[in-house]
Motif scaffolding. Structure first.
Motif, PDB file in Angstrom:
ATOM      1  N   ALA A 209     -22.753  -5.095  -4.590  1.00 42.79           N
ATOM      2  CA  ALA A 209     -21.484  -5.215  -5.303  1.00 42.79           C
ATOM      3  C   ALA A 209     -20.814  -6.533  -4.938  1.00 42.79           C
ATOM      4  CB  ALA A 209     -20.567  -4.038  -4.958  1.00 42.79           C
TER       5      ALA A 209
ATOM      6  N   ARG B 227     -23.763  -3.280  -8.921  1.00 42.87           N
ATOM      7  CA  ARG B 227     -23.216  -1.932  -9.109  1.00 42.87           C
ATOM      8  C   ARG B 227     -21.776  -1.986  -9.606  1.00 42.87           C
ATOM      9  NH1 ARG B 227     -23.198   3.531  -5.490  1.00 42.87           N
ATOM     10  NH2 ARG B 227     -21.393   4.458  -6.504  1.00 42.87           N
ATOM     11  N   ASP B 228     -20.960  -2.832  -8.994  1.00 40.04           N
ATOM     12  CA  ASP B 228     -19.540  -2.951  -9.336  1.00 40.04           C
ATOM     13  C   ASP B 228     -19.060  -4.345  -8.992  1.00 40.04           C
ATOM     14  OD1 ASP B 228     -18.498  -0.330 -10.231  1.00 40.04           O
ATOM     15  OD2 ASP B 228     -19.025   0.361  -8.220  1.00 40.04           O
TER      16      ASP B 228
ATOM     17  N   ARG C 197     -28.006  -0.060   3.216  1.00 37.66           N
ATOM     18  CA  ARG C 197     -27.997   0.576   1.894  1.00 37.66           C
ATOM     19  C   ARG C 197     -26.901   0.024   0.986  1.00 37.66           C
ATOM     20  NH1 ARG C 197     -32.439   1.433   1.729  1.00 37.66           N
ATOM     21  NH2 ARG C 197     -32.164   2.751  -0.113  1.00 37.66           N
ATOM     22  N   ASP C 198     -25.892  -0.607   1.556  1.00 36.54           N
ATOM     23  CA  ASP C 198     -24.789  -1.177   0.776  1.00 36.54           C
ATOM     24  C   ASP C 198     -24.551  -2.610   1.225  1.00 36.54           C
ATOM     25  OD1 ASP C 198     -23.167   0.639  -1.142  1.00 36.54           O
ATOM     26  OD2 ASP C 198     -23.583   1.954   0.566  1.00 36.54           O
TER      27      ASP C 198
ATOM     28  N   ASP D 144     -27.350  -0.723  -2.970  1.00 41.13           N
ATOM     29  CA  ASP D 144     -26.207  -0.962  -3.844  1.00 41.13           C
ATOM     30  C   ASP D 144     -25.620  -2.330  -3.525  1.00 41.13           C
ATOM     31  OD1 ASP D 144     -26.229   1.389  -5.334  1.00 41.13           O
ATOM     32  OD2 ASP D 144     -25.143   2.499  -3.801  1.00 41.13           O
TER      33      ASP D 144
ATOM     34  N   ARG E  42     -21.953  -5.842   0.201  1.00 43.21           N
ATOM     35  CA  ARG E  42     -20.804  -6.285  -0.590  1.00 43.21           C
ATOM     36  C   ARG E  42     -20.601  -7.775  -0.373  1.00 43.21           C
ATOM     37  NH1 ARG E  42     -16.388  -2.235   1.552  1.00 43.21           N
ATOM     38  NH2 ARG E  42     -17.826  -1.849   3.261  1.00 43.21           N
TER      39      ARG E  42
ATOM     40  N   ASP F 218     -23.997  -0.610   6.006  1.00 50.49           N
ATOM     41  CA  ASP F 218     -23.120  -1.290   5.054  1.00 50.49           C
ATOM     42  C   ASP F 218     -22.737  -2.646   5.629  1.00 50.49           C
ATOM     43  OD1 ASP F 218     -21.033  -2.100   3.405  1.00 50.49           O
ATOM     44  OD2 ASP F 218     -19.952  -0.205   3.480  1.00 50.49           O
TER      45      ASP F 218
END
Length: 455
Positions: free
Chosen positions: A281, A309-310, A241-242, A279, A244, A211
């Motif tokens: 975001a 995603r968000d 995987r993430d 993902d 932001r 992340d």
């Protein structure tokens, strides 16, 4: 046991502490009411270039922009604050200035944290004895300059030390922004391109990280030609995987995210994220409902339509800004209903110098968490967290011990950072966090006065 259901009255449902909806309209405030913007066209207002060119950078520009709307005593108090207390210089885009209540700037919640005044600050205990410039010790946990590896599976990438706007309570005041009389800012020593390569190399060699928060400063100040290749390279690392992207600019200068070139770059990233199963975001930072306008909602919808995603909000609890259940719920429902932003976290304001008039006690934060429960969908009920030095995010009810008289809470942790990698007792000890002293009973304040005398 028979119970009686809650019934409404003839005129409506039973009265609740908070009535939904509180806000009745969602419109872009008319910028033409501001003397400096009275002749600005809609096309100019919606231009990121125009917004940046006319961003207020000092008190002289603020006076020229607001004219008679800026009370003389407030202007004098802001000027004194910049000289004696402020940890951040002034920087406010027109978009954000336009969300302030210009009929009562002294009490306006946005003004209180974007244009700090000396009179806002506490006379006694303006600065907590335990406050520090890098209160979360992020730089101590750099594995590469600007890359903080604080949590076992997550890292923070500080891409640059500037933002489109400077918040008075900035937790990274140690590094971000211009020098002010109280703070000479630290500077990155490694060239930007080399720093980015060092960050990527560390992540390729560290498969336990999944992340990455791409932040700063603010990515809205990073040209898309620099942001896109870095984020794209992150997606090429199998363990990531993430991702932001963090930007208060999404709220403060949404015009940036509505530019064709920026949209095209973000769209390519969103499509690649879907292809790679990553993902992606966007995180923003809104502290009060009045800061949300249709332009913010328009930018958010563009991101969601691409496949982000968000879009999530990480606000900060601040006295006089959002420290009531009504203010928090108003903000959360406006985020959800109008801007399509997910309420995510509210952080307690960090223990940076001269921040005591903004900070809340842990027990006040606990009460706020209690009072906002049950109104919003569970997935959209924000968690109120305390970012405990050397520990990290903790829900405010996770406190292990709490001396309310002296305002000292004690917290535990369940992982090591790089600082305690070889410390066998890191997971056994308790870590301290401190309430603002002015919120304590007189006996607690007297204890702190004695500590200062002994120091």
């Amino acid at each position: 046991m028979q119970t009686t259901p809650i019934r409404g009255t003839e005129t409506g449902p039973a009265q609740q502490p908070f009535t939904y909806p509180l806000r009745k309209e969602f419109v872009e405030p008319d910028w033409r009411r501001i003397p400096g913007y009275k002749d600005v066209s809609e096309a100019e207002w919606e231009s990121a270039v125009w917004q940046r060119k006319h961003t207020v950078k000092n008190l002289k520009e603020l006076k020229a922009t607001l004219g008679a709307l800026l009370p003389e005593d407030l202007a004098a108090s802001i000027e004194r604050d910049q000289k004696e207390r402020a940890t951040m210089s002034l920087l406010i885009p027109p978009q954000m200035l336009n969300t302030m209540n210009l009929q009562d700037l002294w009490s306006d919640p946005v003004r209180r944290y974007m244009l700090p005044a000396f009179a806002d600050r506490l006379t006694d205990w303006a600065n907590h004895p335990k406050a520090s410039r890098d209160s979360l010790h992020e730089a101590d946990m750099w594995v590469v300059e600007g890359l903080t590896h604080r949590y076992p599976t997550k890292v923070l990438a500080e891409m640059l030390p500037t933002c489109p706007q400077y918040c008075g309570h900035c937790t990274r005041m140690d590094l971000v922004g211009n020098d002010v009389p109280q703070v000479q800012k630290h500077k990155f020593g490694i060239a930007q391109k080399e720093r980015y390569e060092l960050m990527l190399d560390y992540l390729r060699r560290t498969p336990t990280v999944r992340d990455v928060v791409v932040s700063g400063g603010d990515i809205a100040n990073l040209p898309i030609q620099s942001l896109e290749p870095f984020v794209s390279a992150l997606m090429d690392i199998p363990n990531i995987r993430d991702i932001r992207l963090a930007s208060k600019g999404l709220m403060a200068i949404p015009q940036h995210f509505l530019q064709d070139q920026v949209l095209a770059g973000l769209d390519r990233l969103a499509k690649k994220a879907v292809e790679r199963g990553v993902d992606l975001a966007m995180h923003t930072h809104v502290n009060n409902a009045q800061q949300l306008t249709p332009l913010v909602g328009k930018a958010v919808r563009k991101l969601l339509d691409m496949g982000f995603r968000d879009v999530r909000n990480q606000g900060v609890l601040l006295r006089g800004v959002n420290d009531s259940p009504q203010a928090l719920l108003d903000l959360c429902f406006t985020l959800l209903d109008h801007a399509k932003i997910l309420p995510y976290y509210f952080y307690m304001c960090d223990m940076i110098p001269n921040s005591e008039h903004w900070r809340l006690s842990v027990d006040k934060a606990q009460k706020l968490q209690h009072d906002i429960m049950g109104y919003m969908p569970g997935f959209a009920t924000p968690r109120i967290v305390c970012d405990v030095p050397f520990v990290g995010k903790r829900w405010v009810h996770q406190v292990a011990e709490y001396d309310r008289e002296r305002g000292i809470s004690y917290w535990t942790k369940n992982y090591r950072t790089g600082i305690e990698a070889n410390d066998p007792d890191a997971l056994n000890r308790k870590y301290e966090y401190f309430d603002p002293i002015d919120t304590l009973p007189e006996s607690g304040q007297a204890w702190w006065r004695e500590q200062q005398k002994a120091a």
